[in-house]
Scaffold this motif. Structure first.
Motif, PDB file in Angstrom:
ATOM      1  N   UNK A 170       0.878  -1.173   0.000  1.00 48.86           N
ATOM      2  CA  UNK A 170       0.000   0.000   0.000  1.00 48.86           C
ATOM      3  C   UNK A 170       0.911   1.216   0.000  1.00 48.86           C
ATOM      4  N   UNK A 171       0.556   2.190  -0.807  1.00 49.51           N
ATOM      5  CA  UNK A 171       1.336   3.416  -0.846  1.00 49.51           C
ATOM      6  C   UNK A 171       1.223   4.113   0.509  1.00 49.51           C
ATOM      7  N   UNK A 172       2.345   4.487   1.083  1.00 47.38           N
ATOM      8  CA  UNK A 172       2.334   5.209   2.361  1.00 47.38           C
ATOM      9  C   UNK A 172       3.239   6.422   2.247  1.00 47.38           C
ATOM     10  N   UNK A 173       2.859   7.494   2.917  1.00 49.41           N
ATOM     11  CA  UNK A 173       3.767   8.637   3.007  1.00 49.41           C
ATOM     12  C   UNK A 173       4.757   8.358   4.144  1.00 49.41           C
ATOM     13  N   UNK A 174       5.911   9.041   4.152  1.00 52.35           N
ATOM     14  CA  UNK A 174       6.853   8.871   5.272  1.00 52.35           C
ATOM     15  C   UNK A 174       6.183   9.181   6.613  1.00 52.35           C
ATOM     16  N   UNK A 175       5.268  10.160   6.610  1.00 54.34           N
ATOM     17  CA  UNK A 175       4.562  10.527   7.832  1.00 54.34           C
ATOM     18  C   UNK A 175       3.672   9.375   8.315  1.00 54.34           C
ATOM     19  N   UNK A 176       2.997   8.710   7.358  1.00 55.15           N
ATOM     20  CA  UNK A 176       2.148   7.577   7.719  1.00 55.15           C
ATOM     21  C   UNK A 176       2.989   6.436   8.284  1.00 55.15           C
ATOM     22  N   UNK A 177       4.134   6.161   7.640  1.00 48.52           N
ATOM     23  CA  UNK A 177       5.012   5.107   8.162  1.00 48.52           C
ATOM     24  C   UNK A 177       5.459   5.437   9.578  1.00 48.52           C
ATOM     25  N   UNK A 178       5.853   6.696   9.793  1.00 49.67           N
ATOM     26  CA  UNK A 178       6.338   7.097  11.120  1.00 49.67           C
ATOM     27  C   UNK A 178       5.236   6.982  12.166  1.00 49.67           C
ATOM     28  N   UNK A 179       3.974   7.118  11.738  1.00 47.46           N
ATOM     29  CA  UNK A 179       2.858   6.948  12.679  1.00 47.46           C
ATOM     30  C   UNK A 179       2.602   5.471  12.949  1.00 47.46           C
ATOM     31  N   UNK A 180       2.861   4.607  11.949  1.00 44.17           N
ATOM     32  CA  UNK A 180       2.560   3.178  12.081  1.00 44.17           C
ATOM     33  C   UNK A 180       3.648   2.401  12.825  1.00 44.17           C
ATOM     34  N   UNK A 181       4.915   2.774  12.645  1.00 40.12           N
ATOM     35  CA  UNK A 181       5.999   1.957  13.225  1.00 40.12           C
ATOM     36  C   UNK A 181       5.945   1.853  14.755  1.00 40.12           C
ATOM     37  N   UNK A 182       5.487   2.899  15.478  1.00 42.54           N
ATOM     38  CA  UNK A 182       5.401   2.706  16.942  1.00 42.54           C
ATOM     39  C   UNK A 182       4.083   2.091  17.422  1.00 42.54           C
ATOM     40  N   UNK A 183       3.325   1.409  16.543  1.00 41.88           N
ATOM     41  CA  UNK A 183       2.063   0.776  16.945  1.00 41.88           C
ATOM     42  C   UNK A 183       2.269  -0.050  18.219  1.00 41.88           C
ATOM     43  N   UNK A 184       1.374   0.116  19.218  1.00 40.72           N
ATOM     44  CA  UNK A 184       1.556  -0.621  20.480  1.00 40.72           C
ATOM     45  C   UNK A 184       1.433  -2.135  20.291  1.00 40.72           C
ATOM     46  N   UNK A 185       2.082  -2.862  21.179  1.00 39.84           N
ATOM     47  CA  UNK A 185       1.982  -4.316  21.137  1.00 39.84           C
ATOM     48  C   UNK A 185       2.758  -4.928  19.997  1.00 39.84           C
TER      49      UNK A 185
END
Ligand SMILES: CC(C)(COP(=O)(O)OP(=O)(O)OC[C@H]1O[C@@H](n2cnc3c(N)ncnc32)[C@H](O)[C@@H]1OP(=O)(O)O)[C@@H](O)C(=O)NCCC(=O)NCCS
Length: 359
Positions: A170-185
Motif C-alpha cells: 500500500x502506498x504510504x507517506x513517510x509521515x504515515x510510516x512514522x505513525x505506524x511503526x510505533x504501533x503498540x503491542x
C-alpha cells in the motif's frame, strides 16, 4: 437512528473499546484512522446522540506488479450489545462502502472475526498471500547479522524507504510510516550496517497479529539476520514456540531463502473483499483483453461482456474472482478467456497488504 460518516472520529472510540477491547484503548492501534496523520474515518449509527453501532474505514492505493488500484479497508465493526440484531451494523457497513465507492475505491477489504456476517453482505475470500511457519530451531541456520536491535524513531525514515522498495504494497507517506511503526503491542527489530538501516521486521501487533512477523523489508541477509535474532529470543522464552511470517504470494529473495532452508509455507487468502464499482472493474477486465471487448451492466447488478460474436454474463462475485482470486486460482479467468477467445493479460492482480496497513 442516524447513520453517517463522522468528522469527530473520537466519538466512535468508547463503543469500539467496549465491544472489541474490554474497555482498553484502541486509538493508538490505528493511527491512520484516529491519529494526526489521518487518512481514514468512522461511521456511526446514533440514536438521540448515543452511538449504537460503528466502524472505521481507510482508503489506500495499492501497488502491485501489474498495476495500481484504490481500495478501501474497513475495520472495528461493532454494535452495542443491547442494540444487536436490528440491522445497525449492516447499515454502518453500507455507509462506509458508499463513502469508499464515492472516493474511487474498486473494492472494500476487511479481516473478519465473523466471516458469516460479512459473507451474507456480499464479501468473499479474495486475494492471496504466502504464510510461513518458522520453528525457533531454525534460528541456528539463519545468518548472523552483527548489529540487530529494537528500532527507535531515528530508524523510521530508513525503514520507510526500505518498505517503499516492495513492489506489492500500500502506498504510504513517510509521515504515515512514522505513525505506524510505533504501533503498540509490536516489536520492531532493525539490522544496521555503518549506521544505516539495512532491514527491519515487525513482530506482533496487539490483539490483531500475535506471534506473526507481518511486515519486513530490506536486504535479504539483513532480514534473515533480524529473523534469527527474533527466533533466538522467542526460543529462549519457549523452545517449542513457532513464529509465523506473512509474505506476498510472489516469491521474494527472503522467501526463496526460507524455502531453501526447508521452512513450511502455505498459500493463504489475503482477506474478505467486496466489489464496490462494477463498471470500473468491467473496464479493467476489458482493458486486460488482447481482443476488443465491450460490456454493459444489467439491472440485476451483473455485467455482460462480448467480443462481438459471443457474450458472457458475469456477476460481481465472478468479476471479483477474476481480479483478486482467493489464493491465486485462475478458473474464473480461464473460463472467460475460453468463452471470449481472448487472453486477459496481467490478470489476476497480485496485491499484498503488509500487516501495518490493516485496520
Ligand atoms: C457482529 C456485529 C457487529 C453485528 O452487529 P448488528 O448491529 O447486530 O448487526 P446486524 O443487526 O446488521 O446483523 C446481525 C446479524 O448477526 C446475528 N447476530 C449475531 N449476534 C447477535 C446478537 N447478539 N443479537 C442479535 N443478532 C445477532 C443476527 O441474527 C444477524 O444475522 P444475519 O447475518 O443472518 O442477518 C455485532 O454482533 C458485534 O458488535 N459483535 C462483536 C464485535 C465483532 O465481532 N465485530 C466484528 C469484527 S470483524
Amino acid at each position: 437512528v442516524k447513520v453517517a460518516v463522522r468528522e469527530d472520529v473520537a466519538s466512535a472510540l468508547p463503543l469500539m473499546e467496549n465491544v472489541l477491547r474490554d474497555g482498553r484503548a484502541l486509538a493508538a492501534d490505528y493511527p491512520l484512522v484516529f491519529g494526526g496523520a489521518r487518512s481514514g474515518g468512522v461511521v456511526t449509527a446514533t440514536d438521540a446522540g448515543e452511538v449504537l453501532s460503528t466502524c472505521a474505514f481507510l482508503e489506500r492505493t495499492i501497488l502491485f506488479q501489474n498495476g495500481t488500484a484504490k481500495i478501501g479497508l474497513i475495520g472495528s465493526v461493532s454494535t452495542a450489545e443491547a442494540a444487536r440484531g436490528r440491522g445497525l451494523a449492516s447499515s454502518v457497513l453500507e455507509c462506509a462502502e458508499n463513502e469508499l465507492r464515492e472516493s474511487g475505491c474498486l473494492f472494500s477489504f476487511l479481516w473478519a472475526d465473523s466471516p458469516e456476517f460479512y459473507a451474507k453482505r456480499g464479501y468473499l475470500p479474495l486475494g492471496s498471500e504466502r504464510d510461513y511457519e518458522l520453528p525457533t530451531s531454525l534460528a541456528g541456520r539463519l545468518p548472523v547479522y552483527e548489529d540487530v536491535r529494537e528500532a527507535t524513531a531515528g530508524d523510521f525514515a530508513g525503514m520507510h524507504s526500505l518498505y517503499s522498495k516492495h513492489r506489492q504494497r500500500a502506498d504510504r507517506t513517510p509521515l504515515e510510516s512514522a505513525a505506524l511503526f510505533p504501533t503498540p503491542g509490536m516489536r520492531v527489530f532493525v539490522a544496521r550496517a555503518a549506521s544505516k538501516v539495512e532491514a527491519y521486521i515487525c513482530f506482533g501487533r496487539g490483539d490483531d497479529l500475535p506471534g506473526v512477523v507481518h511486515e519486513w523489508a530490506g536486504e535479504t541477509q539483513a532480514v534473515l539476520g533480524c529473523l534469527r535474532h527474533l527466533l533466538e529470543a522467542e526460543g529462549r522464552a519457549n523452545a517449542a514456540a513457532t513464529v509465523f511470517l506473512m509474505s506476498p504470494s510472489e516469491a521474494l529473495p527472503v522467501t526463496e531463502q526460507l524455502d531453501a532452508l526447508g521452512a513450511c509455507s502455505a498459500t493463504g487468502v489475503l482477506g474478505m473483499g467486496k466489489l464496490l464499482n462494477l463498471a470500473a472493474v468491467a473496464a479493467e477486465i476489458a482493458m486486460a483483453s488482447d481482443v476488443g471487448i465491450t460490456w454493459r451492466t444489467t439491472d440485476s447488478g451483473a455485467c455482460v461482456m462480448t467480443n462481438g460474436a459471443c457474450e458472457i454474463e458475469l456477476s460481481a462475485r465472478e468479476m471479483s474472482r477474476m481480479l483478486l482470486p482467493a489464493a491465486g486460482e485462475r478458473e474464473q479467468i480461464a473460463r472467460v478467456e475460453e468463452h471470449l477467445g481472448a487472453r486477459l493479460n496481467g490478470l489476476p492482480w497480485a496485491p499484498f497488504l503488509w500487516g501495518l496497513d490493516s485496520i
